[in-house]
Design an enzyme around this catalytic site. Sequence first.
Site, PDB file in Angstrom:
ATOM      1  N   THR A 286      45.017 -41.218 -33.489  1.00 27.22           N
ATOM      2  CA  THR A 286      45.935 -40.407 -32.221  1.00 27.22           C
ATOM      3  C   THR A 286      46.346 -41.856 -31.448  1.00 27.22           C
ATOM      4  OG1 THR A 286      44.438 -39.026 -32.022  1.00 27.22           O
ATOM      5  CG2 THR A 286      45.720 -38.958 -30.179  1.00 27.22           C
TER       6      THR A 286
ATOM      7  N   ARG B 120      31.933 -43.734 -21.853  1.00 31.80           N
ATOM      8  CA  ARG B 120      30.960 -44.969 -21.861  1.00 31.80           C
ATOM      9  C   ARG B 120      32.088 -45.851 -20.608  1.00 31.80           C
ATOM     10  NH1 ARG B 120      31.265 -44.517 -27.192  1.00 31.80           N
ATOM     11  NH2 ARG B 120      33.065 -45.467 -27.162  1.00 31.80           N
TER      12      ARG B 120
ATOM     13  N   TYR C  59      29.058 -34.666 -34.716  1.00 34.79           N
ATOM     14  CA  TYR C  59      29.663 -36.033 -35.167  1.00 34.79           C
ATOM     15  C   TYR C  59      28.709 -36.984 -35.259  1.00 34.79           C
ATOM     16  CZ  TYR C  59      29.860 -38.855 -31.019  1.00 34.79           C
ATOM     17  OH  TYR C  59      29.537 -39.550 -29.710  1.00 34.79           O
TER      18      TYR C  59
ATOM     19  N   THR D 163      45.152 -29.768 -40.826  1.00 36.25           N
ATOM     20  CA  THR D 163      46.018 -30.788 -40.367  1.00 36.25           C
ATOM     21  C   THR D 163      47.438 -30.218 -40.814  1.00 36.25           C
ATOM     22  OG1 THR D 163      44.048 -32.231 -41.218  1.00 36.25           O
ATOM     23  CG2 THR D 163      46.278 -33.116 -40.859  1.00 36.25           C
TER      24      THR D 163
ATOM     25  N   GLU E 181      42.556 -36.223 -23.387  1.00 36.40           N
ATOM     26  CA  GLU E 181      42.947 -37.328 -22.755  1.00 36.40           C
ATOM     27  C   GLU E 181      43.720 -36.773 -21.293  1.00 36.40           C
ATOM     28  OE1 GLU E 181      44.458 -40.736 -25.409  1.00 36.40           O
ATOM     29  OE2 GLU E 181      44.087 -39.116 -26.428  1.00 36.40           O
TER      30      GLU E 181
HETATM   31 MN    MN Z   1      42.558 -38.157 -35.559  1.00 38.66          MN
END
Ligand code: MN
Length: 418
Positions: free
Chosen positions: A353, A136, A237, A250, A367
Amino acid sequence: VGTAGDHPEFPVQNLPFGIFVPQNDGATPRAGVAIGDFILDLRETAASGLLNTAPLAQAALAAPQLNGLLALPPTDRQALRRAVSRMLSDEGMATVLRPLLHPSATCTMHLPVAIGDYTDFYAGIHHATAVGKLFRPDAPLLPNYKHVPIGYHGRASSVRVSGGSVRRPHGQIKVLGADEPVFQPTERLDYELELGIWVGEGSSAGSPIPIGVAERHIAGFCLLNDWSARDIQAWEYQPLGPFLAKSFHTTISPWIVTAEALAPFRLPQPARPAADPTPLGYLRDDADQARGALDIRLTIALRTARMREAGLPAFTLCKGTTQDLYWTPAQLLTHHASNGCDMRPGDLFGTGTISGPDDTAPGSLLEATQSGRQPLHLPNGESRTFLEDGDQVLFSATAVREGYASIGFGPCSGEITP
Ligand code: MN
């Protein structure tokens, strides 16, 4: 103890707690504290009665996990820290301590606690902005972002300690333009640079944690890599948020770097731009605003299989800072407990993050490569959009302040396997 005085990560001012196994046959997981290049066996030290100035902590150190230690009020944890610090600084204790010290390089680290619940926040505002911009461009941050700490419930069972391999997960992926999803290995495997927060003393169901006392419920911190499969994430998601794109693995650094050790590295929470809303009252506390933020330097490095074969060192991809978090750890904890949800000792939070402003320090490949559109070029001629098999991702962190000993967090690394 030896040269611990100027150790870059574990001088006597740090004293992080962890669970380790010494090299000797038949040894079982036990509590330890990192000092220089050694680990002091806290279970055996406690069993010898050497920590009797901290009786409750001494008792908790018999367990193969640190939940009992984290459950204690901060004063008991601080008494243990003082006792260990005194002992390690006392040359008269050298003979007693020598058999209790193990070279770290010969030890195996385990998860420091049995993690009941893992929650991942989204407090890195520059990450939220950069990722939002990909989808967006005109309104990257959703309207709720500056009012409510965004988070989701992660999976505790797949939190693993640094150093292992990370298996590339399979999942449902719907390629752009395709009519149907397919089930296959992720082709967009990513890392997320985060700070981990360890809950100490818990709270009862129905009893929120007021912002003014939230700090006493935070026992310490670690590094956290919230590995992410972006193609699985993009398909699954909506509407409920991250699920299997995150829950496969993780990685955390093995040491609980205590709130006490990080006390010299607290900062005021950066002032919000004038246009930003003031947080609601339950998230606002003068002391937290004055010293609730953390000044920790974060680094991401990548070492590919080809770099390893050629004997090349890891290449630094990013240098970030925890000053880029929009909410303090206390605000995250208070918000989490604000509906009456009980917190338990050893619960783990990820901050979300952490990236720098305007692509200066991207905390993820999403990114760094503009969602795979701009490959990263590595010094040995390789390039990456997302992670490939054999890639090693290494996070590290140090807290540095003029006039104080610097402290580190130990490694948070993983290697991608097929
Ligand atoms: Mn995360």
